[in-house]
Design a protein around this motif. Structure first.
Motif, PDB file in Angstrom:
ATOM      1  N   UNK A  40       0.856  -1.197   0.000  1.00 14.67           N
ATOM      2  CA  UNK A  40       0.000   0.000   0.000  1.00 14.67           C
ATOM      3  C   UNK A  40       0.886   1.239   0.000  1.00 14.67           C
ATOM      4  N   UNK A  41       0.629   2.142  -0.920  1.00 14.10           N
ATOM      5  CA  UNK A  41       1.471   3.326  -1.056  1.00 14.10           C
ATOM      6  C   UNK A  41       1.479   4.164   0.222  1.00 14.10           C
ATOM      7  N   UNK A  42       2.632   4.768   0.479  1.00 15.60           N
ATOM      8  CA  UNK A  42       2.784   5.501   1.736  1.00 15.60           C
ATOM      9  C   UNK A  42       1.864   6.706   1.858  1.00 15.60           C
ATOM     10  N   UNK A  43       1.352   7.219   0.746  1.00 15.62           N
ATOM     11  CA  UNK A  43       0.442   8.367   0.837  1.00 15.62           C
ATOM     12  C   UNK A  43      -0.837   8.007   1.618  1.00 15.62           C
ATOM     13  N   UNK A  44      -1.269   6.752   1.527  1.00 11.90           N
ATOM     14  CA  UNK A  44      -2.467   6.341   2.286  1.00 11.90           C
ATOM     15  C   UNK A  44      -2.157   6.206   3.763  1.00 11.90           C
ATOM     16  N   UNK A  45      -0.925   5.767   4.056  1.00 14.82           N
ATOM     17  CA  UNK A  45      -0.551   5.563   5.455  1.00 14.82           C
ATOM     18  C   UNK A  45      -0.382   6.920   6.146  1.00 14.82           C
ATOM     19  N   UNK A  46       0.087   7.906   5.362  1.00 17.83           N
ATOM     20  CA  UNK A  46       0.382   9.221   5.935  1.00 17.83           C
ATOM     21  C   UNK A  46      -0.821   9.841   6.644  1.00 17.83           C
ATOM     22  N   UNK A  47      -2.016   9.743   6.051  1.00 18.19           N
ATOM     23  CA  UNK A  47      -3.168  10.351   6.742  1.00 18.19           C
ATOM     24  C   UNK A  47      -4.177   9.304   7.213  1.00 18.19           C
ATOM     25  N   UNK A  48      -3.646   8.126   7.462  1.00 20.30           N
ATOM     26  CA  UNK A  48      -4.425   6.969   7.894  1.00 20.30           C
ATOM     27  C   UNK A  48      -5.161   7.233   9.208  1.00 20.30           C
ATOM     28  N   UNK A  49      -4.420   7.759  10.175  1.00 25.35           N
ATOM     29  CA  UNK A  49      -4.987   7.904  11.506  1.00 25.35           C
ATOM     30  C   UNK A  49      -5.979   9.065  11.567  1.00 25.35           C
ATOM     31  N   UNK A  81      -7.708  10.529   8.929  1.00 27.54           N
ATOM     32  CA  UNK A  81      -8.838  10.558   8.000  1.00 27.54           C
ATOM     33  C   UNK A  81      -9.585   9.243   7.912  1.00 27.54           C
ATOM     34  N   UNK A  82     -10.881   9.319   8.105  1.00 24.99           N
ATOM     35  CA  UNK A  82     -11.713   8.135   8.029  1.00 24.99           C
ATOM     36  C   UNK A  82     -11.669   7.495   6.649  1.00 24.99           C
ATOM     37  N   UNK A  83     -11.550   8.356   5.621  1.00 28.25           N
ATOM     38  CA  UNK A  83     -11.559   7.778   4.273  1.00 28.25           C
ATOM     39  C   UNK A  83     -10.323   6.910   4.038  1.00 28.25           C
ATOM     40  N   UNK A  84      -9.151   7.400   4.455  1.00 26.26           N
ATOM     41  CA  UNK A  84      -7.939   6.589   4.277  1.00 26.26           C
ATOM     42  C   UNK A  84      -8.042   5.298   5.079  1.00 26.26           C
ATOM     43  N   UNK A  85      -8.622   5.425   6.279  1.00 25.28           N
ATOM     44  CA  UNK A  85      -8.804   4.246   7.113  1.00 25.28           C
ATOM     45  C   UNK A  85      -9.658   3.212   6.382  1.00 25.28           C
ATOM     46  N   UNK A  86     -10.751   3.680   5.810  1.00 22.86           N
ATOM     47  CA  UNK A  86     -11.659   2.780   5.088  1.00 22.86           C
ATOM     48  C   UNK A  86     -10.952   2.148   3.894  1.00 22.86           C
ATOM     49  N   UNK A  87     -10.135   2.943   3.210  1.00 22.42           N
ATOM     50  CA  UNK A  87      -9.426   2.430   2.032  1.00 22.42           C
ATOM     51  C   UNK A  87      -8.443   1.335   2.442  1.00 22.42           C
ATOM     52  N   UNK A  88      -7.679   1.599   3.505  1.00 24.73           N
ATOM     53  CA  UNK A  88      -6.699   0.612   3.940  1.00 24.73           C
ATOM     54  C   UNK A  88      -7.373  -0.669   4.411  1.00 24.73           C
ATOM     55  N   UNK A  89      -8.460  -0.481   5.161  1.00 24.93           N
ATOM     56  CA  UNK A  89      -9.188  -1.647   5.647  1.00 24.93           C
ATOM     57  C   UNK A  89      -9.680  -2.496   4.468  1.00 24.93           C
ATOM     58  N   UNK A  90     -10.152  -1.844   3.428  1.00 26.42           N
ATOM     59  CA  UNK A  90     -10.647  -2.650   2.305  1.00 26.42           C
ATOM     60  C   UNK A  90      -9.513  -3.260   1.481  1.00 26.42           C
ATOM     61  N   UNK A  91      -8.368  -2.583   1.399  1.00 28.60           N
ATOM     62  CA  UNK A  91      -7.230  -3.204   0.689  1.00 28.60           C
ATOM     63  C   UNK A  91      -6.778  -4.455   1.436  1.00 28.60           C
ATOM     64  N   UNK A  92      -6.774  -4.372   2.772  1.00 30.00           N
ATOM     65  CA  UNK A  92      -6.384  -5.546   3.569  1.00 30.00           C
ATOM     66  C   UNK A  92      -7.368  -6.696   3.329  1.00 30.00           C
TER      67      UNK A  92
END
Ligand code: C2E
Ligand code: CA
Ligand code: CA
Ligand code: CA
Length: 274
Positions: free
Chosen positions: A197-206, A208-219
């Motif tokens: 997962x690209x680091x740009x998603x991790x950067x605002x993971x905590x 932003x809810x949207x990044x959180x949702x994106x990471x959760x679905x990639x997992x």
């Protein structure tokens, strides 16, 4: 206006000319650098999140330029790609990475980055086969990181190459996942073992809810497709805790370890843990 001296066009032309010359100089230097082996690799550790074990490392190239000092890959990889020098350069990386991994515990892998142009030039399958044979590294301990831009070109050809690489037994992971246009359809078409997962998603993971949702679905996606999901660019403990919560498999980033010399990697990551 004429008395103002050089017009915009002339200034533009001079700047262009300067840039072309800089590029030529860099190309000449790059050729010499390959001959005189001015490159070195740094290794950045990758950890299994659930039990905090070291599982491998990504090899990242640096150039010790005789005049300009240490250069980062973004400043010379593009020229290497344009000039075809990427092939001998990448051969050096492959060889060095495989030989280094041989000094590590057998449970650990090394990953290297492949450039899109390597899929168009030369025979990448036999180059990788040769590096494995020369070093004696077990194929499953080598991971090849491939970005989406590779997949854009001649899909049939790339699929053919990737299938041959799978037959050799190396692992393939999709780098910078989520930054391209069609990451999802590529996962369906190409035989990847893992997603980074690209680091740009991790950067605002905590935050932003949207990044959180994106990471959760990639997992979730990774799990459904039996692919290992790695988060890159993990810079703090909050991000790591969140990744643990969403059951992401592996993590890499400054918080866990910066890219470091072969020696330092061995001493601080391997020896200390045994
Ligand atoms: P990449 O494959 O996405 O590599 C990750 C980059 O993120 C590395 O930069 C790494 O130092 C940096 N990084 C690691 N952890 C963190 C973090 O926690 N926060 C932030 N902000 N950054 C982090 P680096 O070493 O400058 O490499 C840049 C790119 O150059 C790489 O991006 C890769 O695409 C390319 N590259 C590096 N080595 C090679 C190589 O041997 N061959 C080829 N073809 N490309 C290479
Ligand atoms: Ca990478
Ligand atoms: Ca990446
Ligand atoms: Ca990148």
């Amino acid at each position: 206006a004429k008395s103002a001296g050089r017009n915009n066009w002339q200034v533009y032309a001079e700047e262009m000319n300067e840039r072309v010359q800089q590029k030529r100089k860099l190309e000449t230097d790059l050729r010499a650098a390959i001959r005189y082996q001015e490159f070195f690799l740094e290794f950045q550790p990758r950890f299994q999140i659930d039990d905090n074990t070291l599982c491998g490392a990504e090899a990242l190239i640096r150039w010790n330029h005789p005049v300009n000092g240490r250069l980062e890959p973004d400043s010379f990889i593009p020229i290497a790609e344009q000039t075809g020098l990427i092939v001998p350069l990448s051969d050096w990386v492959l060889d060095k990475a495989c030989k280094t991994a041989l000094t590590w515990p057998e449970t650990m892998f090394v990953s290297i980055n492949l450039s899109p142009s390597e899929f168009e030039r030369g025979d990448i399958v036999s180059r990788i086969g040769a590096a494995l044979t020369n070093s004696g590294l077990a194929p499953h301990r080598l991971e090849l990181e491939i970005t989406e831009s590779v997949l854009l070109d001649d899909a049939a050809k790339v699929l053919d190459i990737m299938s041959s690489l799978k037959k050799i037994g190396v692992r393939l992971s999709m780098d910078d996942f989520g930054t391209g246009y069609s990451s999802l359809s590529y996962l369906r078409t190409f035989p990847f073992d893992g997603i980074k997962i690209d680091k740009s998603f991790i950067a605002d993971f905590v935050e932003y809810d949207t990044s959180h949702a994106i990471i959760e679905s990639i997992v979730g996606l990774g799990r459904a497709l039996s692919m290992t999901v790695t988060a890159e660019g993990v810079e703090n403990v909050n991000q790591l805790n969140q990744l643990h919560k969403v059951k992401c498999d592996q993590a890499q980033g400054y918080f866990l370890g910066r890219p470091m010399s072969e020696r330092q990697f061995f001493d601080s990551c391997i020896t200390d843990r045994q």
